[in-house]
Motif scaffolding. Structure first.
Motif, PDB file in Angstrom:
ATOM      1  N   PHE A  19       0.819  -1.284  -0.002  1.00 25.54           N
ATOM      2  CA  PHE A  19       0.099  -0.130   0.022  1.00 25.54           C
ATOM      3  C   PHE A  19       0.989   1.140  -0.030  1.00 25.54           C
ATOM      4  N   TYR A  39      -7.638   7.380  -1.294  1.00 23.85           N
ATOM      5  CA  TYR A  39      -7.205   5.945  -1.887  1.00 23.85           C
ATOM      6  C   TYR A  39      -6.672   5.174  -0.616  1.00 23.85           C
ATOM      7  N   ARG A  40      -6.254   5.858   0.486  1.00 24.53           N
ATOM      8  CA  ARG A  40      -5.817   4.810   1.462  1.00 24.53           C
ATOM      9  C   ARG A  40      -6.992   4.248   2.330  1.00 24.53           C
ATOM     10  N   LEU A  43      -8.389   1.446   0.212  1.00 23.24           N
ATOM     11  CA  LEU A  43      -7.476   0.169   0.391  1.00 23.24           C
ATOM     12  C   LEU A  43      -7.528  -0.660   1.691  1.00 23.24           C
ATOM     13  N   THR A  44      -7.498   0.463   2.891  1.00 27.35           N
ATOM     14  CA  THR A  44      -7.564  -0.111   4.016  1.00 27.35           C
ATOM     15  C   THR A  44      -9.195  -0.577   4.420  1.00 27.35           C
ATOM     16  N   THR A 100      -9.833   2.107  -7.059  1.00 25.46           N
ATOM     17  CA  THR A 100      -8.564   2.359  -6.274  1.00 25.46           C
ATOM     18  C   THR A 100      -7.850   1.017  -6.347  1.00 25.46           C
ATOM     19  N   TRP A 101      -8.463  -0.124  -6.137  1.00 38.10           N
ATOM     20  CA  TRP A 101      -7.961  -1.407  -5.775  1.00 38.10           C
ATOM     21  C   TRP A 101      -7.595  -1.956  -7.430  1.00 38.10           C
ATOM     22  N   PHE A 104      -4.335  -0.260  -7.937  1.00 33.66           N
ATOM     23  CA  PHE A 104      -3.151  -0.671  -6.927  1.00 33.66           C
ATOM     24  C   PHE A 104      -2.847  -1.991  -7.533  1.00 33.66           C
TER      25      PHE A 104
END
Length: 345
Positions: A19, A39-40, A43-44, A100-101, A104
């Protein structure tokens, strides 16, 4: 020459470490702090669902997030995680997390950290383009500008009508987003007299140049002069933030949102602001007035910094002169002309 990687890729790399690598790479594009934080969060949020015991492989003990390896992120588990994530959320939020993923995993594939991107096998919702949410009422923008220009609201402890008026005018007459306003520098307003423009870095790091009429230019200069009187000449350098708070610190997201909301209250138009729009209602008002006054879809796309037209065949390249003509036709600029003529005495 053979390329030597900085690190040997391994399927056992910790997810939270990857991440940070991804967010660090994204930071090079200079997104806003708000975008990076989003984004964070996305992801989290999904990663925490991946640690759920119900999603662990049969017979396996679920691992805490801090030790979860990328090898544990299988297509099956991602599907279940997104299914749980989607249940209480709007389609737009789920779509944003999926994007987002997807980004990633695209980063990990390009970096040689994983062999493929599993997101193509994870469903995503269809998100319709949201309907425009301009201010309601034909003369509402003019009423808002006039009320803020008067600056005689006794409820304000630290009135600064010159600054507040510039915030509203840049959204109403240049269509700037909240993040774009916060990123503006004093030197973002450039060009010769009569050909002035504001240079903006929009979504996705896409730059654009929006013409501004002399009336708006005059309001910006009046604001900067008031700022020099308040804080001194040295605080208004080319690289200084254009919009500052009452302590001369760069405005932040919450402060700017509160400022716009207070302007609505001062003008008595709170009931004319669509729910959830706030500052974006000003940008939508800019776009709808351009359309009503004859601007083409291509002009509106260029001026607002949209990525594409709805259909590619509608795309028409326009010259800077045509963009300026569209700006000049905006009725809100005519309201600014009267305000700019008032020297504040």
């Amino acid at each position: 020459m053979q390329h030597i990687a900085d690190e040997t890729p391994t399927r056992d790399e910790k997810l939270i470490v990857l991440f940070e690598d991804f967010l660090g790479a994204r930071a090079i594009r200079k997104p806003s702090a708000h975008t990076l934080a989003a984004y964070r969060r996305d992801l989290t949020a999904i990663a925490r669902l991946l640690t759920d015991g119900d999603l662990a492989p049969d017979g396996a003990t679920p691992l805490p997030l801090a030790t979860l390896p990328i090898s544990a992120v299988t297509t099956r588990r991602l599907r279940y995680a997104f299914g749980h994530f989607a249940a209480p959320r709007a389609a737009a939020s789920v779509y944003r997390a999926w994007s987002t993923w997807n980004s990633f995993f695209a980063f990990l594939v390009a970096d040689g950290r994983v062999p493929g991107n599993p997101m193509s096998a994870v469903d995503k919702p269809k998100v319709l383009a949201p309907a425009p949410k301009p201010l309601r009422g034909e003369e509402t923008p003019e009423r808002l500008l006039e009320a803020v220009a008067e600056g005689n609201d006794g409820r304000q402890r630290h009135p600064w009508p010159e600054r507040d008026l510039v915030v509203l005018a840049l959204a109403l007459c240049a269509g700037l987003r909240l993040a774009e306003l916060l990123d503006l520098r004093v030197g973002s307003v450039v060009g010769r007299p009569g050909e002035r423009r504001v240079e903006v870095i929009g979504k996705g790091g896409r730059p654009r140049s929006v013409p501004i009429e002399p009336e708006l230019d005059a309001l910006v200069e009046r604001y900067l002069e008031s700022r020099r009187r308040r804080f001194g000449l040295r605080t208004v350098g080319r690289e200084s933030a254009l919009l500052v708070d009452r302590f001369s610190a760069p405005m932040r997201r919450g402060g700017l949102q509160y400022l716009v909301e207070s302007c609505y209250r001062r003008a008595g138009i709170v009931d004319r602001v669509p729910a959830g729009a706030q500052l974006h209602a000003l940008r939508h008002t800019f776009a709808t007035r351009l359309a009503e006054d004859g601007a083409s879809a291509s002009e509106i796309m260029r001026l607002l910094g949209h990525a594409t037209l709805t259909t590619s065949q509608n795309y028409i390249d326009v010259t800077a002169g045509q963009q300026r003509a569209a700006i000049k036709a905006n009725r809100t600029n005519r309201a600014l002309a009267k305000l700019a003529a008032n020297d504040g005495d």
